[in-house]
Design a protein around this motif. Structure first.
Motif, PDB file in Angstrom:
ATOM      1  N   GLU A  62      32.529  27.447  36.548  1.00  0.00           N
ATOM      2  CA  GLU A  62      33.710  26.919  37.224  1.00  0.00           C
ATOM      3  C   GLU A  62      33.591  25.418  37.477  1.00  0.00           C
ATOM      4  O   GLU A  62      34.573  24.681  37.360  1.00  0.00           O
TER       5      GLU A  62
ATOM      6  N   TYR B 143      42.795  28.391  32.880  1.00  0.00           N
ATOM      7  CA  TYR B 143      42.245  27.976  34.165  1.00  0.00           C
ATOM      8  C   TYR B 143      43.288  27.209  34.963  1.00  0.00           C
ATOM      9  O   TYR B 143      43.472  27.445  36.148  1.00  0.00           O
TER      10      TYR B 143
ATOM     11  N   ASP C  90      44.976  28.530  38.416  1.00  0.00           N
ATOM     12  CA  ASP C  90      44.869  27.676  39.581  1.00  0.00           C
ATOM     13  C   ASP C  90      46.250  27.420  40.175  1.00  0.00           C
ATOM     14  O   ASP C  90      46.423  27.411  41.387  1.00  0.00           O
TER      15      ASP C  90
ATOM     16  N   VAL D  71      38.849  32.568  39.345  1.00  0.00           N
ATOM     17  CA  VAL D  71      38.978  32.930  37.941  1.00  0.00           C
ATOM     18  C   VAL D  71      37.843  33.870  37.576  1.00  0.00           C
ATOM     19  O   VAL D  71      36.684  33.629  37.910  1.00  0.00           O
TER      20      VAL D  71
END
Length: 100
Positions: A13, A70, A74, A85
């Motif tokens: 991440e 991603y 988000d 995620v």
């Protein structure tokens, strides 16, 4: 300064955050670095940096898709949302794509 080559499947991440921050609209050919690895194969990557490490993230369709997913995930999260995620899920989707 430490230099690390990271494959798409091993992104965490923190590195994805760096990639999205540096390339919010994606990367293009001018952002790609080409070099030869120890096996004398040509590798293409994009560079992101922290205070003590330079990450070269191998590029490809999967990286672009992971960054896009991603960003979308988000955007879908509310500020009070504690979810994150699921990278295993993203990896599993890729493995499914490889099997086609």
């Amino acid at each position: 300064m430490k230099r690390v080559i990271v494959d798409y499947q091993k992104l965490n991440e923190d590195i994805l955050d760096l990639l999205v921050e540096k390339f919010p609209d994606g990367y293009d050919d001018t952002d790609i670095i080409s070099f030869r690895n120890a096996k004398n194969e040509i590798v293409e990557a994009v560079e992101v940096r922290t205070e003590d490490t330079i990450y070269l993230v191998k590029v490809g369709v999967r990286l672009a898709q992971a960054m896009e997913n991603y960003i979308e995930d988000d955007d879908d999260m509310s500020p009070d949302d504690d979810s994150s995620v699921d990278f295993d899920e993203v990896k599993a989707e890729d493995e499914d794509d490889d099997n086609e």
